[in-house]
Design an enzyme around this catalytic site. Structure first.
Site, PDB file in Angstrom:
ATOM      1  N   LYS A   1      29.588  75.711  42.430  1.00 13.84           N
ATOM      2  CA  LYS A   1      28.509  75.765  41.451  1.00 13.84           C
ATOM      3  C   LYS A   1      28.190  74.356  40.948  1.00 13.84           C
ATOM      4  O   LYS A   1      29.074  73.489  40.899  1.00 13.84           O
ATOM      5  CB  LYS A   1      28.919  76.622  40.243  1.00 13.84           C
ATOM      6  CG  LYS A   1      29.133  78.093  40.494  1.00 13.84           C
ATOM      7  CD  LYS A   1      29.590  78.768  39.212  1.00 13.84           C
ATOM      8  CE  LYS A   1      29.883  80.247  39.408  1.00 13.84           C
ATOM      9  NZ  LYS A   1      28.656  81.034  39.622  1.00 13.84           N
TER      10      LYS A   1
ATOM     11  N   ARG B   1      31.442  90.832  44.519  1.00 13.95           N
ATOM     12  CA  ARG B   1      31.249  92.016  45.365  1.00 13.95           C
ATOM     13  C   ARG B   1      32.389  92.176  46.367  1.00 13.95           C
ATOM     14  O   ARG B   1      32.654  93.286  46.827  1.00 13.95           O
ATOM     15  CB  ARG B   1      29.884  91.940  46.047  1.00 13.95           C
ATOM     16  CG  ARG B   1      29.714  90.794  47.016  1.00 13.95           C
ATOM     17  CD  ARG B   1      28.250  90.463  47.281  1.00 13.95           C
ATOM     18  NE  ARG B   1      27.604  89.900  46.097  1.00 13.95           N
ATOM     19  CZ  ARG B   1      26.337  89.502  46.064  1.00 13.95           C
ATOM     20  NH1 ARG B   1      25.567  89.615  47.137  1.00 13.95           N
ATOM     21  NH2 ARG B   1      25.827  89.005  44.956  1.00 13.95           N
TER      22      ARG B   1
END
Length: 492
Positions: free
Chosen positions: A260, A334
Site C-alpha cells: 500500500k 477474501r
C-alpha cells in the site's frame, strides 16, 4: 474497556442525586415540543442561548429555578423517534464530561423512548483507556435513565450486553498492532469468553498446515507472527438454529508485496474488526443466554512483505480444494475468509454471515455510514430488518451473474482480483466469497447454505468528527444488528 453502568428510575429526575442532568428535548417550535411546566425558567434559558431542539444539537444551560445541578439539553428534532433519541443522548453523554453520574430523561411522548436513550448513553459513553500521559476528562461512569414506567426484566441487561460487545470491538481495534498480533488476538478472544459456556479451539500454523488452510497460511506467511484460526462455539441445549459467523482478522495490512502507499497503510490495524465483531457478537449472545447455537470463526493473519511472502501470480489451495491465483496480495481478506467460509460450511449451519473490512470500493459506492450487504435474498432481508430495528444503516448490493466469468483464472480455478479494472470491485469480492459457501447437506444437488456478506470497510472506522453516539475511531458497526439478527423474533 469503559462504558457507563446503566440504571433505570421512575423517580422524578429533578429529585435525582446525580452529579448532572441531561434532558432530551423535541424541537421547540414543533407539534411535539417539550412540556416545560415542571421546569421553571428553562424555556427562557433556552431562548436566551438560541437552542431550538434540532436533532443532536447540544447546549449547557443555566436554570437555577429548576435545579441546582449542572444542566445540559440535547435536541431530538421535530419528529422524535428511537433513532433520534439514541443519537441525541449519545451526543449528550459523549460531550458532557467531568461528571461521575448523569441522570437522563426524554421530555417527549413515547413509552419506549427510554430504551433508545439507554442505548445512546451506553454507546456514547464509551472511552478507550489508552496511552495518553494525561487522561482526558472522563465521561460518566454511571447513567440513570428516568422514565414513567419501570423497565421490564432483562431489558437493561440486553442493552448492556450489546454495549459491552461494541466496547470489546472498539478496544481490540484500538490496540496498536505491535501488541495485537495473531497469537495475541487468539489469546484475547479466549480470555473474552472464559467465564461463559463457550468452547474455544485455536489452530496454530502447524495445525493450519496439516488441515489444508491455504488461504490463511498464504496471507500470513510473510510475517514473523504466524497466523491463527480461532473457532468459538456457543451451543445451548435446545437451540432453535445454528448461525455461523466468519470474521476477517488481519491484524495489520501492509498490502503484502502489493504494498500500500504510506498514507493508505495508516490505520490498517483496524483490518481485524470483522473478526472482533464476530467475537463480540458471540459473547453477547452467550451472555444473554439466547437459545441459538452460534459458532464464530476468526481468520487471523498479519499481511506483511518479506522474502517468504506470497507473490503476485502465486497459486494457493484453499481449504475446500479450490485453487486461487493471487494477482493482488492486498486483496487478502477474501483469501482468509475463503478458508473460514469453507470450514463453517462443513458444519451445515442454518445461515452463515461473514463480516469484513473487505474493499475500498464499498466506501466509494456507499460512503461511510451504510454497510454493504450481499448474499441470499431471504437471509439478506432478515439482516436488513434487524439493522433497521437497531438503527444501523445498510444497503443490499447485487451479485451479478454476468460477473462470475471474471473470477476465472487461466491457470487456477479462480483469481482473487481484477487487475486494472475497478468496476464493481465489491461485487467481485462478494462473488468470490460466495464460491466458498457450502451446501445445506452433502448431497451433490443440495442448495447453498443461506449466506450474508457484510462489507464494513466504510463503516468500521469513523475517520471524521464524532456524531451521535459515534466517536472518531472504531465504530463497532453491525454488532447490534447482528445480535438482533441472531435473536430473531425474540429481539423484536
Amino acid at each position: 474497556m469503559s462504558f457507563p453502568d446503566l440504571e433505570f428510575s421512575t423517580d422524578p429526575i429533578r429529585e435525582s442525586p446525580a452529579d448532572a442532568i441531561l434532558l432530551a428535548l423535541p424541537a421547540l417550535d414543533s407539534d411535539a415540543g417539550p412540556q416545560l411546566e415542571d421546569w421553571p425558567g428553562l424555556a427562557a434559558a433556552l431562548a436566551a442561548v438560541g437552542f431550538t431542539g434540532a436533532a443532536s444539537s447540544y447546549q449547557r444551560v443555566y436554570a437555577p429555578e429548576s435545579t441546582a445541578l449542572p444542566l445540559s439539553v440535547v435536541g431530538i428534532g421535530a419528529k422524535p423517534d428511537a433513532a433520534a433519541v439514541r443519537d441525541a443522548v449519545g451526543t449528550g453523554i459523549r460531550t458532557l464530561t467531568g461528571f461521575d453520574t448523569v441522570s437522563v430523561a426524554v421530555l417527549a411522548d413515547g413509552a419506549d423512548l427510554w430504551r433508545a436513550a439507554a442505548e445512546g448513553a451506553s454507546l456514547g459513553g464509551y472511552r478507550f483507556e489508552g496511552y495518553k500521559s494525561e487522561a482526558p476528562k472522563p465521561r460518566a461512569a454511571r447513567v440513570v435513565i428516568h422514565g414513567a414506567t419501570a423497565a421490564a426484566d432483562g431489558e437493561l441487561a440486553a442493552i448492556a450486553a450489546a454495549a459491552d460487545a461494541v466496547a470489546l470491538v472498539k478496544d481490540l481495534v484500538s490496540i496498536p498492532a505491535e501488541w495485537l498480533g495473531p497469537a495475541d488476538f487468539a489469546e484475547r478472544a479466549t480470555a473474552a469468553v472464559a467465564d461463559l459456556p463457550v468452547s474455544v479451539e485455536v489452530l496454530d500454523e502447524t495445525a493450519l498446515r496439516d488441515g489444508g488452510y491455504g488461504g490463511i497460511l498464504g496471507v500470513g506467511q510473510g510475517s514473523d507472527r504466524p497466523p491463527r484460526l480461532v473457532r468459538l462455539d456457543y451451543a445451548p441445549a435446545g437451540a432453535s438454529r445454528h448461525v455461523a459467523l466468519v470474521g476477517k482478522g488481519i491484524t495489520f495490512d501492509t498490502g503484502g508485496l502489493s504494498l500500500k502507499p504510506a498514507a493508505s497503510m495508516v490505520g490498517m490495524k483496524y483490518d481485524m474488526c470483522g473478526a472482533a465483531t464476530a467475537l463480540g457478537v458471540l459473547r453477547a449472545v452467550a451472555t444473554l443466554g439466547l437459545p441459538v447455537h452460534v459458532t464464530a470463526w476468526l481468520c487471523i493473519a498479519d499481511n506483511m512483505p518479506s522474502g517468504r511472502a506470497t507473490r503476485p501470480g502465486d497459486v494457493l489451495r484453499m481449504l475446500d480444494g479450490t485453487t486461487v491465483e493471487v494477482l493482488n496480495t492486498d486483496a487478502e481478506g477474501r483469501l482468509v475468509l475463503a478458508d473460514g467460509l469453507a470450514a463453517a460450511s462443513r458444519e451445515h449451519p442454518d445461515v452463515i454471515v461473514d463480516v469484513a473490512t473487505l474493499t475500498g470500493a464499498i466506501t466509494t459506492a456507499l460512503g461511510t455510514r451504510h454497510t454493504g450487504v450481499m448474499g441470499e435474498d431471504a437471509a439478506v432481508a432478515a439482516y436488513l430488518s434487524a439493522a433497521e430495528q437497531a438503527g444501523e444503516l445498510a444497503w443490499q448490493l447485487p451479485l451479478p451473474a454476468h460477473m462470475v466469468d471474471e473470477l476465472d483464472s487461466p491457470i487456477a480455478d479462480l483469481q482473487n482480483a481484477k487487475i486494472g479494472d475497478p468496476a464493481g470491485g465489491s461485487l467481485f469480492a462478494g462473488l468470490f466469497l460466495r464460491h466458498f459457501v457450502g451446501r445445506v447437506s452433502d448431497d451433490a444437488d443440495a442448495a447453498r447454505i443461506p449466506w450474508v456478506h457484510l462489507d464494513i470497510a466504510g463503516v468500521g472506522m469513523n475517520k471524521g468528527s464524532g456524531y451521535g453516539f459515534t466517536d472518531k475511531g472504531p465504530t463497532g458497526a453491525t454488532v447490534r444488528s447482528l445480535i438482533r439478527f441472531i435473536a430473531g423474533e425474540e429481539a423484536r
